[in-house]
Design a protein around this motif. Structure first.
Motif, PDB file in Angstrom:
ATOM      1  N   GLY A   1     -32.180  36.680   7.268  1.00  0.00           N
ATOM      2  CA  GLY A   1     -33.289  37.355   6.612  1.00  0.00           C
ATOM      3  C   GLY A   1     -33.273  37.190   5.106  1.00  0.00           C
ATOM      4  O   GLY A   1     -33.889  37.979   4.383  1.00  0.00           O
ATOM      5  N   VAL A   2     -32.588  36.166   4.624  1.00  0.00           N
ATOM      6  CA  VAL A   2     -32.483  35.902   3.186  1.00  0.00           C
ATOM      7  C   VAL A   2     -33.299  34.661   2.861  1.00  0.00           C
ATOM      8  O   VAL A   2     -33.109  33.608   3.467  1.00  0.00           O
ATOM      9  CB  VAL A   2     -31.017  35.705   2.756  1.00  0.00           C
ATOM     10  N   VAL A   3     -34.194  34.792   1.891  1.00  0.00           N
ATOM     11  CA  VAL A   3     -35.031  33.665   1.487  1.00  0.00           C
ATOM     12  C   VAL A   3     -34.452  33.057   0.211  1.00  0.00           C
ATOM     13  O   VAL A   3     -34.390  33.700  -0.828  1.00  0.00           O
ATOM     14  CB  VAL A   3     -36.489  34.112   1.238  1.00  0.00           C
ATOM     15  N   LEU A   4     -34.008  31.815   0.331  1.00  0.00           N
ATOM     16  CA  LEU A   4     -33.521  31.065  -0.826  1.00  0.00           C
ATOM     17  C   LEU A   4     -34.514  29.958  -1.144  1.00  0.00           C
ATOM     18  O   LEU A   4     -35.044  29.318  -0.231  1.00  0.00           O
ATOM     19  CB  LEU A   4     -32.158  30.423  -0.537  1.00  0.00           C
ATOM     20  N   GLU A   5     -34.750  29.728  -2.416  1.00  0.00           N
ATOM     21  CA  GLU A   5     -35.573  28.589  -2.776  1.00  0.00           C
ATOM     22  C   GLU A   5     -34.827  27.305  -2.441  1.00  0.00           C
ATOM     23  O   GLU A   5     -33.597  27.239  -2.541  1.00  0.00           O
ATOM     24  CB  GLU A   5     -35.913  28.623  -4.275  1.00  0.00           C
ATOM     25  N   TYR A   6     -35.599  26.297  -2.049  1.00  0.00           N
ATOM     26  CA  TYR A   6     -34.991  25.029  -1.653  1.00  0.00           C
ATOM     27  C   TYR A   6     -34.165  24.441  -2.798  1.00  0.00           C
ATOM     28  O   TYR A   6     -33.070  23.919  -2.588  1.00  0.00           O
ATOM     29  CB  TYR A   6     -36.085  24.056  -1.214  1.00  0.00           C
ATOM     30  N   ARG A   7     -34.655  24.574  -4.017  1.00  0.00           N
ATOM     31  CA  ARG A   7     -33.920  24.039  -5.166  1.00  0.00           C
ATOM     32  C   ARG A   7     -32.606  24.771  -5.376  1.00  0.00           C
ATOM     33  O   ARG A   7     -31.638  24.203  -5.895  1.00  0.00           O
ATOM     34  CB  ARG A   7     -34.772  24.086  -6.420  1.00  0.00           C
ATOM     35  N   THR A   8     -32.548  26.039  -4.988  1.00  0.00           N
ATOM     36  CA  THR A   8     -31.292  26.784  -5.085  1.00  0.00           C
ATOM     37  C   THR A   8     -30.268  26.226  -4.113  1.00  0.00           C
ATOM     38  O   THR A   8     -29.088  26.091  -4.449  1.00  0.00           O
ATOM     39  CB  THR A   8     -31.539  28.277  -4.797  1.00  0.00           C
ATOM     40  N   VAL A   9     -30.730  25.899  -2.904  1.00  0.00           N
ATOM     41  CA  VAL A   9     -29.835  25.310  -1.910  1.00  0.00           C
ATOM     42  C   VAL A   9     -29.278  23.987  -2.430  1.00  0.00           C
ATOM     43  O   VAL A   9     -28.079  23.716  -2.354  1.00  0.00           O
ATOM     44  CB  VAL A   9     -30.577  25.094  -0.573  1.00  0.00           C
ATOM     45  N   LEU A  10     -30.151  23.152  -2.996  1.00  0.00           N
ATOM     46  CA  LEU A  10     -29.722  21.841  -3.492  1.00  0.00           C
ATOM     47  C   LEU A  10     -28.789  21.964  -4.706  1.00  0.00           C
ATOM     48  O   LEU A  10     -27.901  21.137  -4.891  1.00  0.00           O
ATOM     49  CB  LEU A  10     -30.940  20.996  -3.873  1.00  0.00           C
ATOM     50  N   ALA A  11     -29.008  22.991  -5.517  1.00  0.00           N
ATOM     51  CA  ALA A  11     -28.229  23.140  -6.746  1.00  0.00           C
ATOM     52  C   ALA A  11     -26.851  23.752  -6.503  1.00  0.00           C
ATOM     53  O   ALA A  11     -26.017  23.771  -7.412  1.00  0.00           O
ATOM     54  CB  ALA A  11     -28.998  23.996  -7.746  1.00  0.00           C
ATOM     55  N   HIS A  12     -26.596  24.270  -5.295  1.00  0.00           N
ATOM     56  CA  HIS A  12     -25.315  24.912  -4.992  1.00  0.00           C
ATOM     57  C   HIS A  12     -24.740  24.315  -3.703  1.00  0.00           C
ATOM     58  O   HIS A  12     -24.702  24.978  -2.652  1.00  0.00           O
ATOM     59  CB  HIS A  12     -25.493  26.430  -4.846  1.00  0.00           C
ATOM     60  N   PRO A  13     -24.277  23.060  -3.751  1.00  0.00           N
ATOM     61  CA  PRO A  13     -23.801  22.396  -2.531  1.00  0.00           C
ATOM     62  C   PRO A  13     -22.415  22.847  -2.077  1.00  0.00           C
ATOM     63  O   PRO A  13     -22.042  22.602  -0.931  1.00  0.00           O
ATOM     64  CB  PRO A  13     -23.789  20.909  -2.927  1.00  0.00           C
ATOM     65  N   VAL A  14     -21.631  23.489  -2.968  1.00  0.00           N
ATOM     66  CA  VAL A  14     -20.306  23.969  -2.573  1.00  0.00           C
ATOM     67  C   VAL A  14     -20.453  25.259  -1.792  1.00  0.00           C
ATOM     68  O   VAL A  14     -21.213  26.165  -2.194  1.00  0.00           O
ATOM     69  CB  VAL A  14     -19.410  24.166  -3.809  1.00  0.00           C
ATOM     70  N   LEU A  15     -19.752  25.378  -0.681  1.00  0.00           N
ATOM     71  CA  LEU A  15     -19.962  26.491   0.248  1.00  0.00           C
ATOM     72  C   LEU A  15     -19.803  27.850  -0.429  1.00  0.00           C
ATOM     73  O   LEU A  15     -20.648  28.733  -0.262  1.00  0.00           O
ATOM     74  CB  LEU A  15     -18.995  26.364   1.427  1.00  0.00           C
ATOM     75  N   SER A  16     -18.742  28.058  -1.186  1.00  0.00           N
ATOM     76  CA  SER A  16     -18.523  29.376  -1.793  1.00  0.00           C
ATOM     77  C   SER A  16     -19.631  29.723  -2.781  1.00  0.00           C
ATOM     78  O   SER A  16     -20.039  30.888  -2.886  1.00  0.00           O
ATOM     79  CB  SER A  16     -17.167  29.413  -2.494  1.00  0.00           C
ATOM     80  N   ALA A  17     -20.137  28.708  -3.515  1.00  0.00           N
ATOM     81  CA  ALA A  17     -21.210  28.960  -4.480  1.00  0.00           C
ATOM     82  C   ALA A  17     -22.509  29.319  -3.769  1.00  0.00           C
ATOM     83  O   ALA A  17     -23.238  30.228  -4.194  1.00  0.00           O
ATOM     84  CB  ALA A  17     -21.417  27.734  -5.365  1.00  0.00           C
TER      85      ALA A  17
ATOM     86  N   ALA B   1     -22.740  30.644  -0.781  1.00  0.00           N
ATOM     87  CA  ALA B   1     -22.534  31.968  -0.186  1.00  0.00           C
ATOM     88  C   ALA B   1     -22.776  33.057  -1.223  1.00  0.00           C
ATOM     89  O   ALA B   1     -23.360  34.111  -0.917  1.00  0.00           O
ATOM     90  CB  ALA B   1     -21.124  32.074   0.390  1.00  0.00           C
ATOM     91  N   ALA B   2     -22.341  32.830  -2.459  1.00  0.00           N
ATOM     92  CA  ALA B   2     -22.565  33.810  -3.525  1.00  0.00           C
ATOM     93  C   ALA B   2     -24.057  33.983  -3.794  1.00  0.00           C
ATOM     94  O   ALA B   2     -24.529  35.113  -4.046  1.00  0.00           O
ATOM     95  CB  ALA B   2     -21.841  33.376  -4.797  1.00  0.00           C
ATOM     96  N   GLU B   3     -24.824  32.891  -3.747  1.00  0.00           N
ATOM     97  CA  GLU B   3     -26.270  32.979  -3.927  1.00  0.00           C
ATOM     98  C   GLU B   3     -26.919  33.772  -2.796  1.00  0.00           C
ATOM     99  O   GLU B   3     -27.843  34.564  -3.021  1.00  0.00           O
ATOM    100  CB  GLU B   3     -26.877  31.572  -3.994  1.00  0.00           C
ATOM    101  N   ILE B   4     -26.454  33.565  -1.575  1.00  0.00           N
ATOM    102  CA  ILE B   4     -26.981  34.315  -0.427  1.00  0.00           C
ATOM    103  C   ILE B   4     -26.689  35.801  -0.590  1.00  0.00           C
ATOM    104  O   ILE B   4     -27.555  36.664  -0.374  1.00  0.00           O
ATOM    105  CB  ILE B   4     -26.374  33.779   0.883  1.00  0.00           C
ATOM    106  N   ASP B   5     -25.452  36.110  -0.985  1.00  0.00           N
ATOM    107  CA  ASP B   5     -25.076  37.519  -1.171  1.00  0.00           C
ATOM    108  C   ASP B   5     -25.903  38.160  -2.278  1.00  0.00           C
ATOM    109  O   ASP B   5     -26.344  39.318  -2.150  1.00  0.00           O
ATOM    110  CB  ASP B   5     -23.582  37.623  -1.492  1.00  0.00           C
ATOM    111  N   ALA B   6     -26.132  37.423  -3.364  1.00  0.00           N
ATOM    112  CA  ALA B   6     -26.924  37.973  -4.469  1.00  0.00           C
ATOM    113  C   ALA B   6     -28.360  38.218  -4.036  1.00  0.00           C
ATOM    114  O   ALA B   6     -28.960  39.256  -4.366  1.00  0.00           O
ATOM    115  CB  ALA B   6     -26.899  37.005  -5.658  1.00  0.00           C
TER     116      ALA B   6
END
Length: 267
Positions: free
Chosen positions: A236-252, A254-259
């Protein structure tokens, strides 16, 4: 562990991936050169034979073994056999004269070299132990060079325009898998564990860690879009596609999803 003991196979390493491919694609062509072809099962068996021979010579984890071969399917057998024995390989250019070869091997800490039988005398003259490729791999390779075997690509190993394997790429992959194994960081949070499972499903890899990079594991833009869609549907978390591309490392990521989740909770 004794010298002859077989190390456990980690599914996240290249040798683990080969074992899985051999189980699924046993009779499919895996590697070939101008004269010979090996299926996945044959490549797995051939490298097993060499690994057992190396372990019999006391080779194990932390050791470095020279690889002194002409470009051919033998390079694949040797590199994988050395990896299965738990050692690292040092490539020796067979075109080098002895006075340049000797310091290269000495600097690399090499005392044992895998070579074809016809090349062992010059290496022994340098004070090196030589393990010739056993007859098994050559015999299996010759049997595999039959009509209908055709070219086939091992996962992640490209072929040239002439359908020869890019041997340097294989060696690069070996190094990358060894580095990934040594630097593995287990997922630390629930979101990281969720993402690790998602990546394993999307990319067909195992043992994804917090410091793994989506694109280095084989991801691409279409799979990134599918990941974005599943995160929205399942978390139920909406991330912009560019955010996904800009954070390819898993932990990074995951932090964006949590935020983004925290923002939803606040709203």
């Amino acid at each position: 562990m004794t010298a002859s003991a077989r190390p456990a196979v980690d599914a996240g390493t290249l040798t683990g991936l080969l074992a899985a491919a051999a189980a699924r694609l046993a009779d499919r062509p895996a590697v070939r050169d101008d004269r010979r072809t090996l299926t996945y099962a044959e490549l797995d068996r051939c490298s097993d034979v060499l690994a057992e021979t190396l372990r019999g010579h006391g080779v194990g984890e932390g050791h470095r073994v020279g690889l002194h071969l002409e470009p051919s399917v033998d390079v694949f057998v040797a590199a994988l056999g050395i990896a299965k024995a738990g050692a690292d390989h040092v490539v020796v250019d067979i075109r080098l004269p002895d006075d340049r070869r000797a310091p290269l091997l000495a600097d690399g800490g090499v005392k044992l070299v895998v070579a074809r039988p016809e090349g062992r005398e010059s290496l022994r003259a340098l004070g090196l132990g030589v393990v010739p490729l056993p007859a098994g791999p050559a015999a299996v390779a010759a049997a595999a060079a039959r009509p209908g075997s055709g070219p086939g690509a091992a996962p992640g190993i490209p072929a040239t325009d002439h359908a020869e394997r890019d041997l340097q790429r294989l060696l690069e992959l070996l190094v990358q898998h060894r580095e990934r194994q040594r630097n593995h960081l287990p997922p630390a949070t629930g979101t990281e564990r969720y993402l690790a499972g998602l990546w394993e499903a999307l990319l067909g890899v195992e043992d994804v860690g917090g410091n793994d990079d989506f694109f280095r594991l084989g991801g691409h833009s279409l799979l990134a879009f599918r990941m974005q869609s599943r995160i929205k549907r399942e978390l139920g978390v909406v991330l912009e596609y560019r955010t996904v591309l800009a954070h390819p490392v898993l932990s990074a990521l995951a932090a964006e999803i949590d935020a983004a989740g925290d923002e939803l909770d606040f709203l």
